[in-house]
Design a protein around this motif. Structure first.
Motif, short mmCIF file in Angstrom:
data_model
loop_
_atom_site.label_atom_id
_atom_site.label_comp_id
_atom_site.label_asym_id
_atom_site.label_seq_id
_atom_site.Cartn_x
_atom_site.Cartn_y
_atom_site.Cartn_z
N ILE A 122 -1.51 1.80 0.51
CA ILE A 122 -1.66 0.40 0.10
C ILE A 122 -0.63 -0.47 0.80
O ILE A 122 -0.93 -1.59 1.25
CB ILE A 122 -1.52 0.28 -1.43
CG1 ILE A 122 -2.61 1.10 -2.12
CG2 ILE A 122 -1.61 -1.18 -1.86
CD1 ILE A 122 -2.49 1.11 -3.63
N ASP A 123 0.59 0.02 0.94
CA ASP A 123 1.65 -0.75 1.57
C ASP A 123 1.33 -1.01 3.04
O ASP A 123 1.60 -2.11 3.56
CB ASP A 123 2.98 -0.01 1.43
CG ASP A 123 4.15 -0.83 1.94
OD1 ASP A 123 4.51 -1.82 1.30
OD2 ASP A 123 4.69 -0.47 3.00
N GLU A 126 -1.31 -3.70 3.15
CA GLU A 126 -0.75 -4.99 2.75
C GLU A 126 0.05 -5.63 3.88
O GLU A 126 -0.01 -6.84 4.09
CB GLU A 126 0.14 -4.80 1.51
CG GLU A 126 -0.61 -4.46 0.23
CD GLU A 126 -1.24 -5.69 -0.39
OE1 GLU A 126 -0.99 -6.80 0.10
OE2 GLU A 126 -1.99 -5.53 -1.36
N HIS A 127 0.79 -4.83 4.62
CA HIS A 127 1.57 -5.37 5.72
C HIS A 127 0.68 -5.89 6.84
O HIS A 127 1.08 -6.79 7.60
CB HIS A 127 2.52 -4.30 6.27
CG HIS A 127 3.78 -4.15 5.49
ND1 HIS A 127 3.83 -3.49 4.28
CD2 HIS A 127 5.05 -4.61 5.73
CE1 HIS A 127 5.07 -3.51 3.81
NE2 HIS A 127 5.83 -4.19 4.68
N SER A 130 -1.80 -9.09 4.62
CA SER A 130 -1.29 -10.04 3.64
C SER A 130 0.20 -10.25 3.82
O SER A 130 0.83 -9.63 4.68
CB SER A 130 -1.58 -9.55 2.21
OG SER A 130 -0.91 -8.33 1.96
N GLU A 131 0.76 -11.09 2.97
CA GLU A 131 2.17 -11.41 3.00
C GLU A 131 2.79 -11.15 1.64
O GLU A 131 2.09 -11.13 0.62
CB GLU A 131 2.38 -12.87 3.41
CG GLU A 131 1.88 -13.20 4.81
CD GLU A 131 2.12 -14.65 5.17
OE1 GLU A 131 2.61 -15.40 4.29
OE2 GLU A 131 1.84 -15.02 6.32
N TYR A 139 5.16 -6.57 -2.27
CA TYR A 139 3.74 -6.92 -2.29
C TYR A 139 3.15 -6.59 -3.66
O TYR A 139 3.72 -5.79 -4.42
CB TYR A 139 2.98 -6.15 -1.21
CG TYR A 139 3.36 -6.54 0.21
CD1 TYR A 139 2.60 -7.46 0.92
CD2 TYR A 139 4.48 -5.99 0.82
CE1 TYR A 139 2.93 -7.81 2.22
CE2 TYR A 139 4.82 -6.33 2.12
CZ TYR A 139 4.05 -7.24 2.80
OH TYR A 139 4.39 -7.59 4.09
N THR A 140 2.00 -7.16 -3.93
CA THR A 140 1.32 -6.91 -5.20
C THR A 140 -0.15 -6.59 -4.93
O THR A 140 -0.69 -6.92 -3.87
CB THR A 140 1.40 -8.14 -6.12
OG1 THR A 140 0.75 -9.25 -5.49
CG2 THR A 140 2.85 -8.49 -6.43
N ILE A 141 -0.77 -5.97 -5.91
CA ILE A 141 -2.20 -5.70 -5.88
C ILE A 141 -2.75 -6.00 -7.28
O ILE A 141 -2.16 -5.57 -8.29
CB ILE A 141 -2.49 -4.25 -5.46
CG1 ILE A 141 -4.00 -3.99 -5.39
CG2 ILE A 141 -1.81 -3.25 -6.38
CD1 ILE A 141 -4.35 -2.64 -4.79
N ARG A 145 2.80 -5.53 -9.30
CA ARG A 145 3.63 -4.84 -8.32
C ARG A 145 3.30 -3.35 -8.35
O ARG A 145 3.23 -2.73 -9.41
CB ARG A 145 5.11 -5.05 -8.64
CG ARG A 145 6.04 -4.43 -7.61
CD ARG A 145 7.49 -4.73 -7.91
NE ARG A 145 8.37 -4.19 -6.90
CZ ARG A 145 9.70 -4.35 -6.89
NH1 ARG A 145 10.28 -5.05 -7.87
NH2 ARG A 145 10.44 -3.83 -5.93
#
Length: 201
Positions: A122-123, A126-127, A130-131, A139-141, A145
């Protein structure tokens, strides 16, 4: 199993375990919902080896209310984190070896190996797409967090079996003609010969 077990003769007793739970807690100092979902494959390839693959392992902690005085003065970080909203999604693999059933009354070997990861895939996504949250460095989903970690552990143990001696050692006093038995059991022949000299330990 996600693959055809007929092609693999070494796969025995394949099982699939599905878990789903929801726990809502409403207390004077906090209000939270604990949700979890899991999908696990279990199988063996011999009498002694067992495997466990958990491709889906999701845990969600949603804290909707928390009194500021509830955790005041607490320094336990694990307790503090358990009352924070977070999303944990990962996978795990376990291997076990145990030959105690084969070597009953003899030496045996026990091996346990576990590896678990969460949040790394996921990380990475996200990178790329997204920001981070404005003003935060994470980051969040789903507005939560998520946890990110990798851990593993290995346990090796060797069980040794010591046979009991047929004769229990004893100590005899010449003056009092008494015998104190150091062990709880003794052979019948020895116990009969020492019956009149026996004293409780």
């Amino acid at each position: 199993m996600p693959w055809r077990t007929r092609r693999y003769r070494s796969v025995n007793q394949p099982k699939t375990k599905v878990e789903l739970s929801i726990n809502f807690q409403d207390r004077p100092y906090y209000r939270r919902t604990l949700s979890s979902a899991g999908w696990t494959y279990l199988w063996t390839n011999s009498r002694y080896s067992s495997f466990s693959l958990r491709p889906i392992d999701i845990n969600v902690v949603d804290v909707s209310y928390l009194n500021s005085d509830f955790l005041q003065g607490t320094t336990n970080k694990y307790l503090i984190k358990s009352y924070e909203s977070q999303f944990i999604a990962g996978l795990a693999f376990s291997y076990g070896f145990n030959n105690q059933l084969k070597h009953l009354g003899r030496n045996a070997t026990v091996i346990r190996f576990n590896v678990e990861t969460s949040g790394n895939l996921i990380d990475g996504l996200e990178h790329l797409f997204s920001e981070p949250v404005p003003g935060k460095d994470y980051y969040t989903i789903f507005k939560l967090r998520y946890a990110q970690y990798f851990r593993t552990d290995l346990s090796l143990s060797r069980l040794r079996h010591f046979r009991r001696s047929r004769h229990a050692p004893c100590w005899r006093s010449r003056r009092r003609r008494s015998c104190s038995l150091r062990l709880l059991s003794c052979t019948r022949g020895l116990s009969r010969s020492l019956r009149r000299f026996w004293l409780p330990c």
